[in-house]
Enzyme design. Structure first.
Site, PDB file in Angstrom:
ATOM      1  N   ASP A   1       0.789  -1.088  -0.059  1.00 33.45           N
ATOM      2  CA  ASP A   1       0.019   0.078  -0.177  1.00 33.45           C
ATOM      3  C   ASP A   1       0.900   1.092   0.009  1.00 33.45           C
ATOM      4  OD1 ASP A   1      -2.575   1.568   0.293  1.00 33.45           O
ATOM      5  OD2 ASP A   1      -1.361   1.923   2.426  1.00 33.45           O
TER       6      ASP A   1
ATOM      7  N   ASP B   1      -0.171   5.323   0.927  1.00 36.28           N
ATOM      8  CA  ASP B   1      -0.263   6.140   1.980  1.00 36.28           C
ATOM      9  C   ASP B   1      -0.765   5.490   3.468  1.00 36.28           C
ATOM     10  OD1 ASP B   1      -1.140   8.912   0.412  1.00 36.28           O
ATOM     11  OD2 ASP B   1      -1.776   7.035  -0.639  1.00 36.28           O
TER      12      ASP B   1
ATOM     13  N   ASP C   1      -1.374  -0.654   5.923  1.00 39.96           N
ATOM     14  CA  ASP C   1      -1.689  -0.088   7.150  1.00 39.96           C
ATOM     15  C   ASP C   1      -3.207  -0.099   7.896  1.00 39.96           C
ATOM     16  OD1 ASP C   1      -2.455   1.737   5.212  1.00 39.96           O
ATOM     17  OD2 ASP C   1      -2.761   3.127   6.830  1.00 39.96           O
TER      18      ASP C   1
END
Length: 221
Positions: free
Chosen positions: A14, A16, A177
């Site tokens: 991922d 961001d 995240d």
């Protein structure tokens, strides 16, 4: 090498909240869009809890908060266009790469592991960000939230990535995240690894049940 990498041929990251902290620039663009409409600024703390589902959802959440009502689709679309304009002016102005990221990417590259990127951010912003932050050379393929008909937590982008490189899902790892990354990974049959420092709508990412958690991506290598 971290045990999570055993038999792994492809790693999908991922962006961001995993590789970069982009909230300062996203928040600046959101607040510029709101200010243009005579609405109150949201600020970084709120935006940090709103990101993760793509720009359309981010703008929709900002309007709902500022207007105290559900925005109409046309209203969201118009605001999204302005947000994209503001964000596109300089998406790297305040964005920073998290500690340990570059070392992890370098070591994965050295070991011949396929390194890819799967983000819900619009694809138009990926190249400017990766180049501006000197990360572009590490990735063999990147998919944005609008690259395919579906985005995370749907497994389609992950399955597309695995098929593209001829790697079985069982030999691929999704690193993110948020619960969306973990869900997408599980649904695609990927191994899942989470970092606790990113954006997960205020919830501990451990509650999503990833196969593993590392405090820093440097632990991977």
């Amino acid at each position: 090498m971290h045990p999570m990498l055993e038999d792994i041929q492809l790693v999908a990251f991922d962006l961001d909240g995993t590789l970069i902290d982009s909230v300062p620039d996203l928040a600046a663009a959101v607040d510029a869009m709101l200010s243009e409409r005579g609405l109150p600024a949201a600020g970084e703390a709120r935006v940090r809890d709103w990101v993760g589902n793509g720009s359309h959802k981010l703008v929709e959440r900002a309007l709902q908060w500022a207007c105290l009502r559900e925005p109409a689709e046309a209203e969201t679309d118009a605001a999204l266009a302005r947000f994209m304009d503001f964000y596109g002016q300089d998406p790297c102005a305040r964005t920073r790469v998290y500690p340990g990221v570059v070392k992890a990417l370098e070591r994965l590259h050295e070991r011949g592991i396929i390194v890819t990127l799967i983000t819900n951010k619009p694809a138009a912003f990926i190249d400017p960000l990766l180049r501006g932050l000197s990360l572009a050379s590490f990735f063999q393929l990147a998919l944005g939230g609008d690259s395919l008909p579906e985005k995370k937590p749907h497994p389609a982008p992950l399955l597309h990535m695995a098929e593209h490189f001829g790697v079985a899902p069982a030999n691929a790892l999704m690193v993110g995240d948020s619960r969306h990354d973990v869900e997408a990974g599980k649904r695609a049959g990927f191994r899942t690894l989470a970092v606790p420092y990113g954006y997960n709508h205020g919830e501990p990412v451990a509650e999503s049940g990833p196969d593993g958690i590392v405090e820093s991506l440097e632990e991977l290598v």
